[in-house]
Write a protein that holds these residues in place. Structure first.
Motif, PDB file in Angstrom:
ATOM      1  N   ILE A 216     -21.547  73.872  64.079  1.00 49.38           N
ATOM      2  CA  ILE A 216     -21.361  73.896  65.529  1.00 49.38           C
ATOM      3  C   ILE A 216     -22.049  75.162  66.035  1.00 49.38           C
ATOM      4  CG2 ILE A 216     -19.685  74.037  67.414  1.00 49.38           C
ATOM      5  CD1 ILE A 216     -17.743  72.464  65.669  1.00 49.38           C
ATOM      6  N   VAL A 217     -23.145  74.964  66.753  1.00 49.93           N
ATOM      7  CA  VAL A 217     -24.006  76.072  67.169  1.00 49.93           C
ATOM      8  C   VAL A 217     -23.933  76.214  68.685  1.00 49.93           C
ATOM      9  CG1 VAL A 217     -26.338  77.020  67.098  1.00 49.93           C
ATOM     10  CG2 VAL A 217     -25.549  75.517  65.240  1.00 49.93           C
ATOM     11  N   GLY A 218     -23.635  77.420  69.154  1.00 48.09           N
ATOM     12  CA  GLY A 218     -23.600  77.642  70.594  1.00 48.09           C
ATOM     13  C   GLY A 218     -22.586  78.700  70.975  1.00 48.09           C
ATOM     14  N   ALA A 219     -22.875  79.360  72.083  1.00 48.12           N
ATOM     15  CA  ALA A 219     -21.994  80.418  72.581  1.00 48.12           C
ATOM     16  C   ALA A 219     -20.875  79.820  73.417  1.00 48.12           C
ATOM     17  CB  ALA A 219     -22.805  81.409  73.409  1.00 48.12           C
ATOM     18  N   TRP A 220     -19.879  80.647  73.705  1.00 44.38           N
ATOM     19  CA  TRP A 220     -18.801  80.249  74.596  1.00 44.38           C
ATOM     20  C   TRP A 220     -18.453  81.437  75.486  1.00 44.38           C
ATOM     21  CZ3 TRP A 220     -18.544  80.577  69.341  1.00 44.38           C
ATOM     22  CH2 TRP A 220     -17.785  81.637  68.802  1.00 44.38           C
ATOM     23  N   SER A 221     -17.971  81.140  76.674  1.00 42.27           N
ATOM     24  CA  SER A 221     -17.609  82.188  77.629  1.00 42.27           C
ATOM     25  C   SER A 221     -16.092  82.339  77.654  1.00 42.27           C
ATOM     26  CB  SER A 221     -18.125  81.828  79.024  1.00 42.27           C
ATOM     27  OG  SER A 221     -17.467  80.658  79.493  1.00 42.27           O
ATOM     28  N   GLY A 222     -15.632  83.295  78.434  1.00 40.56           N
ATOM     29  CA  GLY A 222     -14.194  83.512  78.541  1.00 40.56           C
ATOM     30  C   GLY A 222     -13.452  82.283  79.036  1.00 40.56           C
ATOM     31  N   MET A 223     -14.059  81.543  79.967  1.00 38.85           N
ATOM     32  CA  MET A 223     -13.385  80.368  80.511  1.00 38.85           C
ATOM     33  C   MET A 223     -13.283  79.235  79.480  1.00 38.85           C
ATOM     34  SD  MET A 223     -16.235  78.646  83.045  1.00 38.85           S
ATOM     35  CE  MET A 223     -16.527  80.180  83.919  1.00 38.85           C
ATOM     36  N   ASP A 224     -14.076  79.327  78.416  1.00 38.84           N
ATOM     37  CA  ASP A 224     -14.049  78.293  77.379  1.00 38.84           C
ATOM     38  C   ASP A 224     -13.278  78.723  76.135  1.00 38.84           C
ATOM     39  OD1 ASP A 224     -15.916  76.615  78.857  1.00 38.84           O
ATOM     40  OD2 ASP A 224     -17.404  78.139  78.347  1.00 38.84           O
ATOM     41  N   LEU A 225     -12.658  79.902  76.209  1.00 39.76           N
ATOM     42  CA  LEU A 225     -12.024  80.454  75.017  1.00 39.76           C
ATOM     43  C   LEU A 225     -10.869  79.586  74.518  1.00 39.76           C
ATOM     44  CD1 LEU A 225     -12.153  82.784  73.037  1.00 39.76           C
ATOM     45  CD2 LEU A 225     -10.638  84.096  74.542  1.00 39.76           C
ATOM     46  N   ASP A 226     -10.061  79.047  75.421  1.00 46.38           N
ATOM     47  CA  ASP A 226      -8.944  78.188  75.000  1.00 46.38           C
ATOM     48  C   ASP A 226      -9.458  76.952  74.268  1.00 46.38           C
ATOM     49  OD1 ASP A 226      -7.094  79.926  76.037  1.00 46.38           O
ATOM     50  OD2 ASP A 226      -6.771  78.801  77.890  1.00 46.38           O
ATOM     51  N   TYR A 227     -10.525  76.359  74.790  1.00 44.96           N
ATOM     52  CA  TYR A 227     -11.108  75.186  74.126  1.00 44.96           C
ATOM     53  C   TYR A 227     -11.643  75.562  72.751  1.00 44.96           C
ATOM     54  CZ  TYR A 227     -14.308  71.263  73.293  1.00 44.96           C
ATOM     55  OH  TYR A 227     -14.976  70.194  72.739  1.00 44.96           O
ATOM     56  N   MET A 228     -12.308  76.703  72.671  1.00 44.53           N
ATOM     57  CA  MET A 228     -12.834  77.164  71.393  1.00 44.53           C
ATOM     58  C   MET A 228     -11.710  77.351  70.378  1.00 44.53           C
ATOM     59  SD  MET A 228     -15.399  78.038  69.557  1.00 44.53           S
ATOM     60  CE  MET A 228     -15.642  78.946  68.037  1.00 44.53           C
ATOM     61  N   LYS A 229     -10.624  77.960  70.798  1.00 47.05           N
ATOM     62  CA  LYS A 229      -9.482  78.167  69.900  1.00 47.05           C
ATOM     63  C   LYS A 229      -8.878  76.844  69.461  1.00 47.05           C
ATOM     64  CE  LYS A 229      -8.167  82.770  71.556  1.00 47.05           C
ATOM     65  NZ  LYS A 229      -7.142  83.575  72.265  1.00 47.05           N
ATOM     66  N   THR A 230      -8.859  75.870  70.369  1.00 52.38           N
ATOM     67  CA  THR A 230      -8.354  74.539  70.012  1.00 52.38           C
ATOM     68  C   THR A 230      -9.221  73.894  68.930  1.00 52.38           C
ATOM     69  OG1 THR A 230      -7.438  74.194  72.217  1.00 52.38           O
ATOM     70  CG2 THR A 230      -7.844  72.229  70.900  1.00 52.38           C
ATOM     71  N   LEU A 231     -10.538  74.034  69.069  1.00 53.72           N
ATOM     72  CA  LEU A 231     -11.450  73.491  68.061  1.00 53.72           C
ATOM     73  C   LEU A 231     -11.231  74.169  66.709  1.00 53.72           C
ATOM     74  CD1 LEU A 231     -14.809  73.275  70.065  1.00 53.72           C
ATOM     75  CD2 LEU A 231     -13.197  71.418  69.603  1.00 53.72           C
ATOM     76  N   GLU A 232     -11.148  75.486  66.728  1.00 52.85           N
ATOM     77  CA  GLU A 232     -10.945  76.216  65.473  1.00 52.85           C
ATOM     78  C   GLU A 232      -9.632  75.831  64.815  1.00 52.85           C
ATOM     79  OE1 GLU A 232     -13.295  80.421  66.000  1.00 52.85           O
ATOM     80  OE2 GLU A 232     -11.363  80.222  67.024  1.00 52.85           O
ATOM     81  N   ARG A 233      -8.593  75.658  65.618  1.00 55.74           N
ATOM     82  CA  ARG A 233      -7.290  75.287  65.077  1.00 55.74           C
ATOM     83  C   ARG A 233      -7.327  73.881  64.475  1.00 55.74           C
ATOM     84  NH1 ARG A 233      -4.692  76.963  68.979  1.00 55.74           N
ATOM     85  NH2 ARG A 233      -4.559  75.057  70.233  1.00 55.74           N
ATOM     86  N   SER A 234      -8.022  72.959  65.143  1.00 54.86           N
ATOM     87  CA  SER A 234      -8.093  71.588  64.616  1.00 54.86           C
ATOM     88  C   SER A 234      -8.851  71.548  63.296  1.00 54.86           C
ATOM     89  CB  SER A 234      -8.755  70.661  65.639  1.00 54.86           C
ATOM     90  OG  SER A 234     -10.131  70.950  65.796  1.00 54.86           O
ATOM     91  N   VAL A 235      -9.900  72.377  63.178  1.00 59.51           N
ATOM     92  CA  VAL A 235     -10.656  72.448  61.925  1.00 59.51           C
ATOM     93  C   VAL A 235      -9.790  73.027  60.814  1.00 59.51           C
ATOM     94  CG1 VAL A 235     -12.575  73.635  60.788  1.00 59.51           C
ATOM     95  CG2 VAL A 235     -12.922  72.552  63.015  1.00 59.51           C
ATOM     96  N   LYS A 236      -9.059  74.087  61.139  1.00 60.88           N
ATOM     97  CA  LYS A 236      -8.189  74.727  60.148  1.00 60.88           C
ATOM     98  C   LYS A 236      -7.068  73.785  59.721  1.00 60.88           C
ATOM     99  CE  LYS A 236      -5.361  78.849  59.384  1.00 60.88           C
ATOM    100  NZ  LYS A 236      -4.840  80.128  59.986  1.00 60.88           N
ATOM    101  N   ASP A 237      -6.435  73.116  60.678  1.00 64.30           N
ATOM    102  CA  ASP A 237      -5.326  72.205  60.361  1.00 64.30           C
ATOM    103  C   ASP A 237      -5.787  71.039  59.493  1.00 64.30           C
ATOM    104  OD1 ASP A 237      -3.696  73.822  61.856  1.00 64.30           O
ATOM    105  OD2 ASP A 237      -3.614  72.511  63.607  1.00 64.30           O
ATOM    106  N   ALA A 238      -7.064  70.638  59.643  1.00 62.71           N
ATOM    107  CA  ALA A 238      -7.603  69.537  58.837  1.00 62.71           C
ATOM    108  C   ALA A 238      -8.078  70.013  57.459  1.00 62.71           C
ATOM    109  CB  ALA A 238      -8.755  68.872  59.574  1.00 62.71           C
ATOM    110  N   GLY A 239      -7.947  71.313  57.193  1.00 65.78           N
ATOM    111  CA  GLY A 239      -8.380  71.852  55.905  1.00 65.78           C
ATOM    112  C   GLY A 239      -9.890  71.900  55.753  1.00 65.78           C
ATOM    113  N   LEU A 240     -10.606  72.052  56.888  1.00 72.39           N
ATOM    114  CA  LEU A 240     -12.074  71.990  56.871  1.00 72.39           C
ATOM    115  C   LEU A 240     -12.735  73.311  57.280  1.00 72.39           C
ATOM    116  CD1 LEU A 240     -12.495  68.472  58.545  1.00 72.39           C
ATOM    117  CD2 LEU A 240     -12.786  69.038  56.121  1.00 72.39           C
ATOM    118  N   ALA A 241     -11.968  74.397  57.230  1.00 72.34           N
ATOM    119  CA  ALA A 241     -12.503  75.677  57.693  1.00 72.34           C
ATOM    120  C   ALA A 241     -13.714  76.135  56.899  1.00 72.34           C
ATOM    121  CB  ALA A 241     -11.408  76.739  57.641  1.00 72.34           C
TER     122      ALA A 241
END
Length: 369
Positions: A216-241
């Motif tokens: 997953i390539v690309g920057a994120w801004s402050g307004m997108d931080l919650d979405y970014m954290k959600t993506l990271e959490r979903s990857v971690k919860d799926a055991g795919l970190a």
């Protein structure tokens, strides 16, 4: 705009580029020998009584900006005012061009919801350039009043993606095995860009392809931080970190694309155009994109890549499997895409079409004198 200026004949046109702040492109323009102006701006005031706040913001951000622009443009005696970021963002510039009787050429790069002010402002524009038919049709829908409207696709230089690239070194550099399969998505990390559905597709595919990695390539801004954290959490919860990597903003897109086995474009809202699809075409990477907006035009209604419904990770996964399992289909699709790129989206084509538009606008100006 950078590619347009970079490949233009500097004996034919001399450009000055204006920005509201220092950024990565400023030095790149200066390296081309282009004059760069940093336009002074004032941040919007957010405190105080509503009426006072609105009055101060108008004075500082509208009145003073137009006063500065009037002086700057008059002093530099430009022949054409060329706006890169839609009338939606450029009413002040249109006002100045109109007051100075300066021809205005404006790009429209988004599928916008124009206000009456924008449409009325468009009446003072000599030529509007839409970078996709989806954008052009939206302009027609809103009854744009520009004297001329044209579809001119943005283009790229395919030679930048030819390599050779050290694929093993690139994979080692980001920490994935040399024999891995790679699917990737490139673009700012925002909810409407659909990275969630890329992750959904990966979770289906990894069971069939244990050596698969996702980028997953690309920057994120402050307004997108919650979405970014959600993506990271979903990857971690799926055991795919360790299998799905967030690479952030990168400047080495051609090198990264050279290790992609499939490129995914998963936007859940209509993409106005989709430059990154052109980059994937140039890199000869098979593509999957959602079926609306610019990607339909770029991929020739599915002839040059797979088109899928939005918000549908399973169909993305199915199309990846088709590319992985059918070498002839993969090869034919990639070849069609590269041929279409060279015919429709080459930067030289863009430069020629925009150059003809600028010269036409200048001739019309002379005829009116």
């Amino acid at each position: 705009m950078y590619n347009l200026i970079r490949h233009s004949d500097r004996d034919r046109f001399r450009f000055t580029a204006g920005f509201f702040s220092e950024n990565l492109y400023v030095e790149r323009y200066r390296d081309l020998g282009v004059d760069v102006a940093i336009i002074p701006t004032v941040s919007a005031r957010k405190d105080g009584p509503s009426l006072t706040r609105k009055a101060m913001n108008w004075y500082n951000r509208e009145y003073k900006l137009e006063k500065y622009l009037l002086s700057y443009v008059s002093r530099n005696k430009f022949d054409i005012l060329m706006l890169n970021n839609t009338v939606f963002e450029s009413v002040n510039f249109v006002n100045i061009g109109y007051r100075l009787r300066l021809p205005i050429v404006a790009y429209e790069r988004g599928i916008m919801q124009y206000s009456r002010e924008h449409i009325n402002s468009s009446e003072h524009i000599d030529a509007s350039i839409a970078v996709s038919d989806a954008i052009l049709q939206n302009m027609v829908k809103y009854k744009f009043k520009s004297k001329a409207m044209a579809l001119i696709y943005d283009g790229i230089d395919p030679t930048l993606f030819e390599g050779p690239f050290d694929k093993a070194g690139i994979k080692n550099g980001i920490g994935i095995p040399e024999d891995s399969k790679v699917i990737g998505i490139i673009g700012n990390v925002r909810r409407w860009k659909g990275q969630k559905y890329f992750i959904d597709a990966f979770q289906i595919l990894v069971h069939k392809y244990p050596n698969l990695y996702g980028l997953i390539v690309g920057a994120w801004s402050g307004m997108d931080l919650d979405y970014m954290k959600t993506l990271e959490r979903s990857v971690k919860d799926a055991g795919l970190a360790e299998k799905i990597l967030f690479l952030g903003y990168r400047t080495d897109t051609p090198a990264l694309l050279s290790i992609f086995d499939v490129f995914v474009h998963a936007s859940i809202q209509p993409e106005p155009f989709g430059m990154v699809l052109l980059e994937a075409m140039a890199a000869k990477v098979p593509m999957i994109a959602t079926r609306f907006g610019g990607p339909i035009e770029i991929l020739d209604a599915g002839e040059c890549g797979a088109l899928v419904p939005p918000e549908d990770g399973k169909t993305i996964a199915d199309e990846c499997i088709k590319y992985f399992s059918d070498d002839i289909y993969r090869k034919n699709t990639v070849e069609k895409a590269h041929k279409r790129l060279c015919e429709k989206f080459h930067v030289n084509t863009t430069v020629n079409q925009v150059g003809q538009m600028l010269e036409l606008v200048l001739r019309n100006k002379m005829d009116r004198k």
